[in-house]
Scaffold this motif. Structure first.
Motif, PDB file in Angstrom:
ATOM      1  N   GLU A 162       9.774  -3.273 -10.288  1.00 22.22           N
ATOM      2  CA  GLU A 162       9.774  -4.503 -11.102  1.00 22.22           C
ATOM      3  C   GLU A 162       9.250  -5.689 -10.302  1.00 22.22           C
ATOM      4  OE1 GLU A 162      12.205  -1.514 -12.856  1.00 22.22           O
ATOM      5  OE2 GLU A 162      12.317  -2.384 -10.847  1.00 22.22           O
ATOM      6  N   LEU A 163       9.616  -5.733  -9.009  1.00 18.64           N
ATOM      7  CA  LEU A 163       9.134  -6.825  -8.157  1.00 18.64           C
ATOM      8  C   LEU A 163       7.629  -6.719  -7.968  1.00 18.64           C
ATOM      9  CD1 LEU A 163       9.674  -9.275  -6.438  1.00 18.64           C
ATOM     10  CD2 LEU A 163      10.459  -7.785  -4.586  1.00 18.64           C
ATOM     11  N   ALA A 164       7.130  -5.488  -7.830  1.00 16.45           N
ATOM     12  CA  ALA A 164       5.684  -5.282  -7.700  1.00 16.45           C
ATOM     13  C   ALA A 164       4.963  -5.733  -8.966  1.00 16.45           C
ATOM     14  CB  ALA A 164       5.391  -3.818  -7.400  1.00 16.45           C
ATOM     15  N   ASP A 165       5.546  -5.424 -10.119  1.00 11.62           N
ATOM     16  CA  ASP A 165       4.945  -5.862 -11.393  1.00 11.62           C
ATOM     17  C   ASP A 165       4.879  -7.384 -11.458  1.00 11.62           C
ATOM     18  OD1 ASP A 165       4.691  -3.239 -12.184  1.00 11.62           O
ATOM     19  OD2 ASP A 165       6.516  -3.237 -13.418  1.00 11.62           O
ATOM     20  N   LEU A 166       5.913  -8.035 -10.954  1.00  6.90           N
ATOM     21  CA  LEU A 166       5.948  -9.496 -10.941  1.00  6.90           C
ATOM     22  C   LEU A 166       4.796 -10.065 -10.128  1.00  6.90           C
ATOM     23  CD1 LEU A 166       7.432 -12.215 -11.478  1.00  6.90           C
ATOM     24  CD2 LEU A 166       8.798 -11.747  -9.446  1.00  6.90           C
ATOM     25  N   LEU A 167       4.420  -9.348  -9.058  1.00  4.84           N
ATOM     26  CA  LEU A 167       3.348  -9.800  -8.169  1.00  4.84           C
ATOM     27  C   LEU A 167       1.992  -9.208  -8.550  1.00  4.84           C
ATOM     28  CD1 LEU A 167       5.297  -9.489  -4.798  1.00  4.84           C
ATOM     29  CD2 LEU A 167       4.802 -11.580  -6.069  1.00  4.84           C
ATOM     30  N   HIS A 168       1.946  -8.461  -9.667  1.00  4.06           N
ATOM     31  CA  HIS A 168       0.706  -7.853 -10.157  1.00  4.06           C
ATOM     32  C   HIS A 168       0.100  -6.905  -9.121  1.00  4.06           C
ATOM     33  CE1 HIS A 168       0.991 -10.697 -13.451  1.00  4.06           C
ATOM     34  NE2 HIS A 168       1.008 -11.691 -12.593  1.00  4.06           N
ATOM     35  N   THR A 169       0.952  -6.073  -8.562  1.00  6.36           N
ATOM     36  CA  THR A 169       0.494  -5.056  -7.620  1.00  6.36           C
ATOM     37  C   THR A 169       1.292  -3.791  -7.889  1.00  6.36           C
ATOM     38  OG1 THR A 169       0.081  -4.586  -5.271  1.00  6.36           O
ATOM     39  CG2 THR A 169       2.139  -5.720  -5.803  1.00  6.36           C
ATOM     40  N   ASN A 170       1.095  -2.748  -7.063  1.00 14.44           N
ATOM     41  CA  ASN A 170       1.876  -1.526  -7.234  1.00 14.44           C
ATOM     42  C   ASN A 170       2.940  -1.445  -6.152  1.00 14.44           C
ATOM     43  OD1 ASN A 170       0.826   0.217  -4.893  1.00 14.44           O
ATOM     44  ND2 ASN A 170      -1.079  -0.392  -5.939  1.00 14.44           N
ATOM     45  N   VAL A 171       3.940  -0.615  -6.389  1.00  9.00           N
ATOM     46  CA  VAL A 171       5.094  -0.589  -5.499  1.00  9.00           C
ATOM     47  C   VAL A 171       4.735  -0.112  -4.091  1.00  9.00           C
ATOM     48  CG1 VAL A 171       5.819   1.744  -6.184  1.00  9.00           C
ATOM     49  CG2 VAL A 171       7.518   0.106  -5.336  1.00  9.00           C
ATOM     50  N   ASN A 172       3.790   0.834  -3.965  1.00 13.84           N
ATOM     51  CA  ASN A 172       3.414   1.316  -2.638  1.00 13.84           C
ATOM     52  C   ASN A 172       2.725   0.214  -1.826  1.00 13.84           C
ATOM     53  OD1 ASN A 172       4.441   3.902  -3.039  1.00 13.84           O
ATOM     54  ND2 ASN A 172       2.526   4.661  -3.937  1.00 13.84           N
ATOM     55  N   SER A 173       1.867  -0.552  -2.486  1.00 14.84           N
ATOM     56  CA  SER A 173       1.191  -1.655  -1.791  1.00 14.84           C
ATOM     57  C   SER A 173       2.194  -2.717  -1.362  1.00 14.84           C
ATOM     58  CB  SER A 173       0.126  -2.271  -2.693  1.00 14.84           C
ATOM     59  OG  SER A 173      -0.896  -1.340  -2.984  1.00 14.84           O
ATOM     60  N   LEU A 174       3.155  -2.986  -2.245  1.00 16.39           N
ATOM     61  CA  LEU A 174       4.150  -4.013  -1.940  1.00 16.39           C
ATOM     62  C   LEU A 174       5.027  -3.607  -0.757  1.00 16.39           C
ATOM     63  CD1 LEU A 174       5.805  -6.562  -2.470  1.00 16.39           C
ATOM     64  CD2 LEU A 174       7.108  -5.274  -4.178  1.00 16.39           C
ATOM     65  N   THR A 175       5.604  -2.410  -0.825  1.00 14.61           N
ATOM     66  CA  THR A 175       6.511  -2.008   0.251  1.00 14.61           C
ATOM     67  C   THR A 175       5.753  -1.770   1.551  1.00 14.61           C
ATOM     68  OG1 THR A 175       6.411   0.318  -0.454  1.00 14.61           O
ATOM     69  CG2 THR A 175       8.195  -1.046  -1.339  1.00 14.61           C
ATOM     70  N   GLY A 176       4.489  -1.317   1.453  1.00 18.94           N
ATOM     71  CA  GLY A 176       3.678  -1.161   2.663  1.00 18.94           C
ATOM     72  C   GLY A 176       3.429  -2.501   3.323  1.00 18.94           C
ATOM     73  N   TRP A 177       3.158  -3.515   2.498  1.00 25.29           N
ATOM     74  CA  TRP A 177       2.955  -4.866   3.040  1.00 25.29           C
ATOM     75  C   TRP A 177       4.245  -5.412   3.640  1.00 25.29           C
ATOM     76  CZ3 TRP A 177       5.244  -9.310   0.812  1.00 25.29           C
ATOM     77  CH2 TRP A 177       4.875 -10.508   1.420  1.00 25.29           C
ATOM     78  N   LEU A 178       5.376  -5.102   3.010  1.00 23.64           N
ATOM     79  CA  LEU A 178       6.654  -5.560   3.554  1.00 23.64           C
ATOM     80  C   LEU A 178       6.934  -4.935   4.919  1.00 23.64           C
ATOM     81  CD1 LEU A 178       8.833  -5.524   0.302  1.00 23.64           C
ATOM     82  CD2 LEU A 178       8.169  -7.535   1.636  1.00 23.64           C
ATOM     83  N   VAL A 179       6.423  -3.724   5.138  1.00 25.91           N
ATOM     84  CA  VAL A 179       6.557  -3.101   6.462  1.00 25.91           C
ATOM     85  C   VAL A 179       5.742  -3.874   7.486  1.00 25.91           C
ATOM     86  CG1 VAL A 179       6.010  -1.052   7.840  1.00 25.91           C
ATOM     87  CG2 VAL A 179       7.121  -0.802   5.615  1.00 25.91           C
ATOM     88  N   THR A 180       4.533  -4.259   7.112  1.00 25.31           N
ATOM     89  CA  THR A 180       3.677  -4.989   8.060  1.00 25.31           C
ATOM     90  C   THR A 180       4.245  -6.363   8.393  1.00 25.31           C
ATOM     91  OG1 THR A 180       2.296  -5.992   6.321  1.00 25.31           O
ATOM     92  CG2 THR A 180       1.647  -3.819   7.143  1.00 25.31           C
ATOM     93  N   THR A 181       4.992  -6.964   7.461  1.00 28.91           N
ATOM     94  CA  THR A 181       5.588  -8.276   7.732  1.00 28.91           C
ATOM     95  C   THR A 181       6.858  -8.178   8.570  1.00 28.91           C
ATOM     96  OG1 THR A 181       6.934  -8.238   5.712  1.00 28.91           O
ATOM     97  CG2 THR A 181       4.707  -9.164   5.537  1.00 28.91           C
ATOM     98  N   GLY A 182       7.402  -6.949   8.691  1.00 33.69           N
ATOM     99  CA  GLY A 182       8.630  -6.776   9.462  1.00 33.69           C
ATOM    100  C   GLY A 182       9.889  -6.900   8.622  1.00 33.69           C
ATOM    101  N   ILE A 183       9.725  -7.138   7.320  1.00 34.45           N
ATOM    102  CA  ILE A 183      10.880  -7.236   6.447  1.00 34.45           C
ATOM    103  C   ILE A 183      11.434  -5.844   6.139  1.00 34.45           C
ATOM    104  CG2 ILE A 183      11.680  -7.983   4.158  1.00 34.45           C
ATOM    105  CD1 ILE A 183       9.569 -10.192   4.250  1.00 34.45           C
ATOM    106  N   PHE A 184      10.529  -4.877   5.955  1.00 40.60           N
ATOM    107  CA  PHE A 184      10.896  -3.486   5.732  1.00 40.60           C
ATOM    108  C   PHE A 184      10.543  -2.651   6.966  1.00 40.60           C
ATOM    109  CE2 PHE A 184      12.131  -4.586   1.748  1.00 40.60           C
ATOM    110  CZ  PHE A 184      11.994  -3.661   0.704  1.00 40.60           C
ATOM    111  N   ARG A 185      11.050  -1.440   7.018  1.00 42.31           N
ATOM    112  CA  ARG A 185      10.654  -0.480   8.048  1.00 42.31           C
ATOM    113  C   ARG A 185      10.521   0.889   7.395  1.00 42.31           C
ATOM    114  NH1 ARG A 185      14.775   2.816  10.058  1.00 42.31           N
ATOM    115  NH2 ARG A 185      16.871   2.347   9.251  1.00 42.31           N
ATOM    116  N   LYS A 186       9.746   1.769   8.050  1.00 42.52           N
ATOM    117  CA  LYS A 186       9.573   3.119   7.526  1.00 42.52           C
ATOM    118  C   LYS A 186      10.825   3.927   7.830  1.00 42.52           C
ATOM    119  CE  LYS A 186       4.533   3.554   7.590  1.00 42.52           C
ATOM    120  NZ  LYS A 186       4.434   3.756   6.131  1.00 42.52           N
ATOM    121  N   LEU A 187      11.323   4.623   6.837  1.00 40.37           N
ATOM    122  CA  LEU A 187      12.518   5.437   6.991  1.00 40.37           C
ATOM    123  C   LEU A 187      12.176   6.873   6.652  1.00 40.37           C
ATOM    124  CD1 LEU A 187      15.630   5.448   7.476  1.00 40.37           C
ATOM    125  CD2 LEU A 187      15.884   5.209   5.002  1.00 40.37           C
ATOM    126  N   GLN A 188      12.414   7.780   7.607  1.00 49.54           N
ATOM    127  CA  GLN A 188      12.137   9.192   7.384  1.00 49.54           C
ATOM    128  C   GLN A 188      13.163   9.759   6.403  1.00 49.54           C
ATOM    129  OE1 GLN A 188       9.548  10.750   8.998  1.00 49.54           O
ATOM    130  NE2 GLN A 188       9.848  12.633   7.830  1.00 49.54           N
TER     131      GLN A 188
END
Length: 242
Positions: A162-188
């Protein structure tokens, strides 16, 4: 102290408990008086209202300034009936709860209430300032809220899709970008894949929530944003696009 004994001025106590408006603080005093009466004591003996000079304001009529004369017990009850959302009040309530417990477990002759009330409150301000300093560091993590409430579900949370829709993008692009900003991290994940999840510090700051959910027999973590989290992501995303 006067010929009636030891007492405190409510007007002096007001700033120590973090109240800017007298009307708000007076509400706490009135709640304390109700509690005192309900305990079987006479509230007016511990929190008596009295006039204190006249306030003049331009052409407005003169107004008599009111105050309360508080006994030690009255001041204690005002703190315990204050607004717990105020750091000063929460710190005072915690302090007195600890002191009361110490008194209960100590010798019978131990005082039931702290003996240096005003000094204790002043000391507590140091702790409050430390808490506020930590809040200042997290201000960027907890900015405005409210206008994003329409995007929240019944639990007060917003999914990443839903947050990705708000930003007019897809969820993978959004969470991938959040990883690059340091807000998210990759979890195995247990099935060998990767899931992008918010870092613990952002969860502790009340920006994101991670829930364990299941589908087709698989249990996996799912990230949600709070209204503050939405605000952070949207502002960061707009800066990226600028």
């Amino acid at each position: 102290m006067d010929d009636t004994g030891e007492w405190w001025s409510a007007r002096d106590l007001q700033p120590l408990l973090g109240y800017l408006r007298w009307e708000d603080f007076r509400n706490s005093i009135e709640r304390a008086k109700v509690a005192i009466n309900n305990s079987g004591q006479t509230a007016d003996l511990h929190a008596s209202e009295r006039p204190e000079g006249v306030v003049t304001s331009g052409n407005a009529p003169n107004v008599t300034r009111l105050n309360y004369k508080l006994t030690r017990y009255g001041a204690y009850m005002v703190a315990m009936n204050g607004d717990p959302r105020k750091h000063e009040v929460a710190a005072a309530q915690t302090y007195f709860a600890i002191q009361t417990r110490k008194a209960e477990t100590a010798a019978v002759t131990a005082p039931a209430l702290p003996q240096d009330y005003e000094e204790a409150l002043v000391a507590l301000l140091g702790q409050v300032r430390e808490n506020k300093a930590l809040e200042a560091e997290n201000k960027v993590l907890a900015p405005k809220a409210g206008k994003w409430d329409q995007f929240l579900n019944s639990d007060g949370l917003c999914g990443m899709t839903e947050l990705a829709d708000l930003l007019h993008t897809n969820v993978n692009s959004l969470t991938g970008w959040l990883v690059t900003t340091g807000i998210f991290r990759k979890l195995q994940s247990k099935n060998g894949g990767n899931r992008n999840m918010p870092r613990k510090s952002y969860q502790d700051a009340g920006l994101f929530v991670v829930k364990q959910e299941s589908k087709n027999g698989w249990i996996f973590p799912t990230a949600y944003a709070t209204s503050h989290g939405i605000e952070l992501v949207v502002e960061s995303w707009e800066k990226k696009a600028a």
